[in-house]
Motif scaffolding. Sequence first.
Motif, PDB file in Angstrom:
ATOM      1  N   UNK A   1       0.801  -1.227   0.000  1.00  0.00           N
ATOM      2  CA  UNK A   1       0.000   0.000   0.000  1.00  0.00           C
ATOM      3  C   UNK A   1       0.834   1.278   0.000  1.00  0.00           C
ATOM      4  N   UNK A   2       2.145   1.149   0.170  1.00  0.00           N
ATOM      5  CA  UNK A   2       3.038   2.318   0.300  1.00  0.00           C
ATOM      6  C   UNK A   2       2.645   3.178   1.498  1.00  0.00           C
ATOM      7  N   UNK A   3       2.164   2.527   2.553  1.00  0.00           N
ATOM      8  CA  UNK A   3       1.822   3.196   3.810  1.00  0.00           C
ATOM      9  C   UNK A   3       2.766   2.636   4.868  1.00  0.00           C
ATOM     10  N   UNK A   4       3.510   3.493   5.569  1.00  0.00           N
ATOM     11  CA  UNK A   4       4.449   2.996   6.575  1.00  0.00           C
ATOM     12  C   UNK A   4       3.775   2.178   7.675  1.00  0.00           C
ATOM     13  N   UNK A   5       4.496   1.216   8.211  1.00  0.00           N
ATOM     14  CA  UNK A   5       3.979   0.355   9.284  1.00  0.00           C
ATOM     15  C   UNK A   5       3.483   1.169  10.472  1.00  0.00           C
ATOM     16  N   UNK A   6       4.204   2.237  10.810  1.00  0.00           N
ATOM     17  CA  UNK A   6       3.807   3.069  11.947  1.00  0.00           C
ATOM     18  C   UNK A   6       2.438   3.702  11.702  1.00  0.00           C
ATOM     19  N   UNK A   7       2.198   4.095  10.464  1.00  0.00           N
ATOM     20  CA  UNK A   7       0.915   4.708  10.111  1.00  0.00           C
ATOM     21  C   UNK A   7      -0.204   3.670  10.170  1.00  0.00           C
ATOM     22  N   UNK A   8       0.094   2.465   9.722  1.00  0.00           N
ATOM     23  CA  UNK A   8      -0.895   1.386   9.789  1.00  0.00           C
ATOM     24  C   UNK A   8      -1.290   1.142  11.241  1.00  0.00           C
ATOM     25  N   UNK A   9      -0.303   1.058  12.128  1.00  0.00           N
ATOM     26  CA  UNK A   9      -0.604   0.856  13.552  1.00  0.00           C
ATOM     27  C   UNK A   9      -1.406   2.029  14.114  1.00  0.00           C
ATOM     28  N   UNK A  10      -1.092   3.237  13.667  1.00  0.00           N
ATOM     29  CA  UNK A  10      -1.834   4.420  14.112  1.00  0.00           C
ATOM     30  C   UNK A  10      -3.287   4.341  13.652  1.00  0.00           C
ATOM     31  N   UNK A  11      -3.515   3.981  12.392  1.00  0.00           N
ATOM     32  CA  UNK A  11      -4.885   3.859  11.884  1.00  0.00           C
ATOM     33  C   UNK A  11      -5.672   2.806  12.668  1.00  0.00           C
ATOM     34  N   UNK A  12      -4.998   1.752  13.085  1.00  0.00           N
ATOM     35  CA  UNK A  12      -5.652   0.747  13.933  1.00  0.00           C
ATOM     36  C   UNK A  12      -6.024   1.369  15.275  1.00  0.00           C
ATOM     37  N   UNK A  13      -5.081   2.096  15.852  1.00  0.00           N
ATOM     38  CA  UNK A  13      -5.274   2.684  17.176  1.00  0.00           C
ATOM     39  C   UNK A  13      -6.465   3.642  17.201  1.00  0.00           C
TER      40      UNK A  13
ATOM     41  N   UNK B   1      -6.052   0.990   1.363  1.00  0.00           N
ATOM     42  CA  UNK B   1      -5.961   1.688   0.071  1.00  0.00           C
ATOM     43  C   UNK B   1      -7.013   2.794  -0.004  1.00  0.00           C
ATOM     44  N   UNK B   2      -8.207   2.525   0.497  1.00  0.00           N
ATOM     45  CA  UNK B   2      -9.269   3.528   0.541  1.00  0.00           C
ATOM     46  C   UNK B   2      -8.821   4.726   1.388  1.00  0.00           C
ATOM     47  N   UNK B   3      -8.284   4.448   2.565  1.00  0.00           N
ATOM     48  CA  UNK B   3      -7.812   5.511   3.454  1.00  0.00           C
ATOM     49  C   UNK B   3      -6.717   6.329   2.769  1.00  0.00           C
ATOM     50  N   UNK B   4      -5.788   5.642   2.129  1.00  0.00           N
ATOM     51  CA  UNK B   4      -4.684   6.344   1.457  1.00  0.00           C
ATOM     52  C   UNK B   4      -5.211   7.250   0.356  1.00  0.00           C
ATOM     53  N   UNK B   5      -6.182   6.780  -0.407  1.00  0.00           N
ATOM     54  CA  UNK B   5      -6.763   7.615  -1.472  1.00  0.00           C
ATOM     55  C   UNK B   5      -7.437   8.850  -0.875  1.00  0.00           C
ATOM     56  N   UNK B   6      -8.145   8.654   0.207  1.00  0.00           N
ATOM     57  CA  UNK B   6      -8.798   9.787   0.881  1.00  0.00           C
ATOM     58  C   UNK B   6      -7.767  10.775   1.407  1.00  0.00           C
ATOM     59  N   UNK B   7      -6.710  10.282   2.008  1.00  0.00           N
ATOM     60  CA  UNK B   7      -5.654  11.165   2.526  1.00  0.00           C
ATOM     61  C   UNK B   7      -4.981  11.919   1.377  1.00  0.00           C
ATOM     62  N   UNK B   8      -4.834  11.266   0.218  1.00  0.00           N
ATOM     63  CA  UNK B   8      -4.262  11.948  -0.941  1.00  0.00           C
ATOM     64  C   UNK B   8      -5.153  13.087  -1.420  1.00  0.00           C
ATOM     65  N   UNK B   9      -6.432  13.030  -1.079  1.00  0.00           N
ATOM     66  CA  UNK B   9      -7.371  14.105  -1.387  1.00  0.00           C
ATOM     67  C   UNK B   9      -7.470  15.104  -0.240  1.00  0.00           C
ATOM     68  N   UNK B  10      -6.563  14.982   0.734  1.00  0.00           N
ATOM     69  CA  UNK B  10      -6.472  15.868   1.897  1.00  0.00           C
ATOM     70  C   UNK B  10      -7.707  15.792   2.784  1.00  0.00           C
ATOM     71  N   UNK B  11      -8.318  14.630   2.829  1.00  0.00           N
ATOM     72  CA  UNK B  11      -9.466  14.457   3.716  1.00  0.00           C
ATOM     73  C   UNK B  11      -8.986  14.207   5.136  1.00  0.00           C
ATOM     74  N   UNK B  12      -9.708  14.765   6.075  1.00  0.00           N
ATOM     75  CA  UNK B  12      -9.386  14.607   7.493  1.00  0.00           C
ATOM     76  C   UNK B  12      -9.837  13.227   7.967  1.00  0.00           C
ATOM     77  N   UNK B  13      -9.290  12.815   9.078  1.00  0.00           N
ATOM     78  CA  UNK B  13      -9.634  11.502   9.642  1.00  0.00           C
ATOM     79  C   UNK B  13     -11.127  11.362   9.892  1.00  0.00           C
ATOM     80  N   UNK B  14     -11.761  12.404  10.394  1.00  0.00           N
ATOM     81  CA  UNK B  14     -13.203  12.328  10.656  1.00  0.00           C
ATOM     82  C   UNK B  14     -13.990  12.192   9.356  1.00  0.00           C
TER      83      UNK B  14
END
Length: 152
Positions: free
Chosen positions: A10-22, A48-61
């Motif tokens: 996914x080209x998402x760092x492991x730390x970010x994956x753990x954060x998204x879980x948290x 992948x969905x989250x990454x696409x949203x973040x690429x569109x500068x969408x906030x976590x909420x």
Amino acid sequence: MKIGELANATAVPSETIRYYEKIGLLPEPDRDSSGYRCYRPAHLDRLLFIRRCRNLDMAQDEIRELIRLAELPEADCSEVDALLARHLIHVRERLRELASLEETLVQLQEACSDRRTVRECGILGGLKSELETPEPEGRHNHVPGTHGPGQT
């Protein structure tokens, strides 16, 4: 798959994956007998969905709300449309802020077109005077991804 494999896929760092879980954007995976996380294809799709949203500068909420809405496939998509409309307003506001920022930087750079000493530097002088002038009310410094739903 293990977290490193998911990160590579996914080209998402492991730390970010753990954060998204948290924070609950990504469901916690099962663990194998040695305690390692075991991710499934659903985790890959969600990430992948989250990454696409973040690429569109969408906030976590905003992402959380889109995930919630995606889990209601038979529902009316007007809420999705409304969320995107609010985000588009934010993006357009940010573009105006960036155009203003560009104009200010051009003016500062033009203030130092002649070779001078640092003491005579028009850029540093301009920055000093900018710091002494308070920001107009209602103007805010945007940090990408910090706006929430309904906020611009």
